[in-house]
Scaffold this motif. Sequence first.
Motif, short mmCIF file in Angstrom:
data_model
loop_
_atom_site.label_atom_id
_atom_site.label_comp_id
_atom_site.label_asym_id
_atom_site.label_seq_id
_atom_site.Cartn_x
_atom_site.Cartn_y
_atom_site.Cartn_z
N LYS A 1 0.83 -1.21 0.00
CA LYS A 1 0.00 0.00 0.00
C LYS A 1 0.86 1.26 0.00
N PHE A 2 1.95 1.22 0.74
CA PHE A 2 2.92 2.33 0.76
C PHE A 2 3.44 2.60 -0.65
N LYS B 1 2.07 1.71 -3.50
CA LYS B 1 0.98 2.13 -4.38
C LYS B 1 0.68 3.62 -4.22
N MET B 2 0.57 4.08 -2.97
CA MET B 2 0.24 5.49 -2.74
C MET B 2 1.41 6.40 -3.08
N TYR B 3 2.64 5.95 -2.85
CA TYR B 3 3.81 6.71 -3.27
C TYR B 3 3.81 6.89 -4.79
N SER C 1 -2.41 11.84 -1.49
CA SER C 1 -1.79 10.53 -1.74
C SER C 1 -0.52 10.34 -0.93
N VAL C 2 0.30 11.39 -0.83
CA VAL C 2 1.55 11.25 -0.08
C VAL C 2 1.25 11.14 1.42
N GLN D 1 -1.39 9.59 2.63
CA GLN D 1 -1.78 8.19 2.78
C GLN D 1 -0.55 7.27 2.75
N ALA D 2 0.40 7.60 1.87
CA ALA D 2 1.65 6.82 1.82
C ALA D 2 2.36 6.86 3.17
N HIS E 1 0.84 4.47 5.71
CA HIS E 1 1.29 3.09 5.53
C HIS E 1 2.74 2.92 5.99
N CYS F 1 10.49 8.98 0.93
CA CYS F 1 9.73 7.74 0.72
C CYS F 1 10.44 6.81 -0.25
#
Length: 292
Positions: A131-132, A134-136, A154-155, A157-158, A161, A214
């Motif tokens: 998930k990390f 994907k959102m990155y 989005s970042v 959310q990253a 995760h 990230c």
Amino acid sequence: MEPTIFSIMDEEKAGRQAIGAIGYRQDNGSSHDTLLHDFEFLILVVHHGLEERTVRIEHCLSGDVHYQLVHVDCIDIEDWVIAGDNRELVKSFLHGEIIWDIAGELAAFRSHINQFEDRIREKRKLKEFAKFLKMYSEAKKLTAAQELLDAYYSVLQALKHFARLELIEQGILPESRVWEQVRSLNSVVYKLFDELTDNSETLEQRIQLVLLACEFSLTSKMESCCSLLLRILGSRKEAWSIQELMKLSELAHMKDELPLVLRRLVYRGLAKESAKTQKESKGEHRELRYWV
């Protein structure tokens, strides 16, 4: 828990497959959980071997007390912990009061989940990493397109995760209030959260700074976080197709993110790809397969 709430649960009410029940009360003065709505109590009836593998909810009244009765299976609870889903139900399960238990089975099962043993931890770690990533990737694409507000979301959310990964690496089961959990760790991710949300630089500069951090963390954590998938890729002599991998029960919890993770492993040289010729009625094509 009121005596009336204790007294309503028995084997006839819960069902013969139930191993016990947990009562969860909304704290006085706090905002209501989404799951509780305007109910004061939630009673979680835990089953072993439910024929119908869906959460069943009943709205009930005992005296003047309105409560929700939720029936779940042990397997579903473990799956939610692994996938990071249904966090409010998991919180109720972990922090509620055991009000009915058959031969200590429910207490033993909750202890098993609370210990966050290696098999569960490894699966949850892979899911949070996926998930990390994907959102990155989404944040990076949105930033390049100058859609900065969406990129910011989005970042953020990253980072959530990422925060859960840091907790897992400390042997801590991530819960719904993840920032409260990581604040006391003096962690890298909490500093990045501060940089993103409370910094004098422009929005784009803050996003770019966090994306850079990230990228470094994804690269450094990839091998350890993907140990389960890498072990599966190396478990046989024949290379794996994506269809074969997606059918495995061990990877069912991260099936949606599996293609992205696989390609990233190949890009970083942690996994290899090869092509196998497939014959079809319209000719031939070469199917990519993966191995280590």
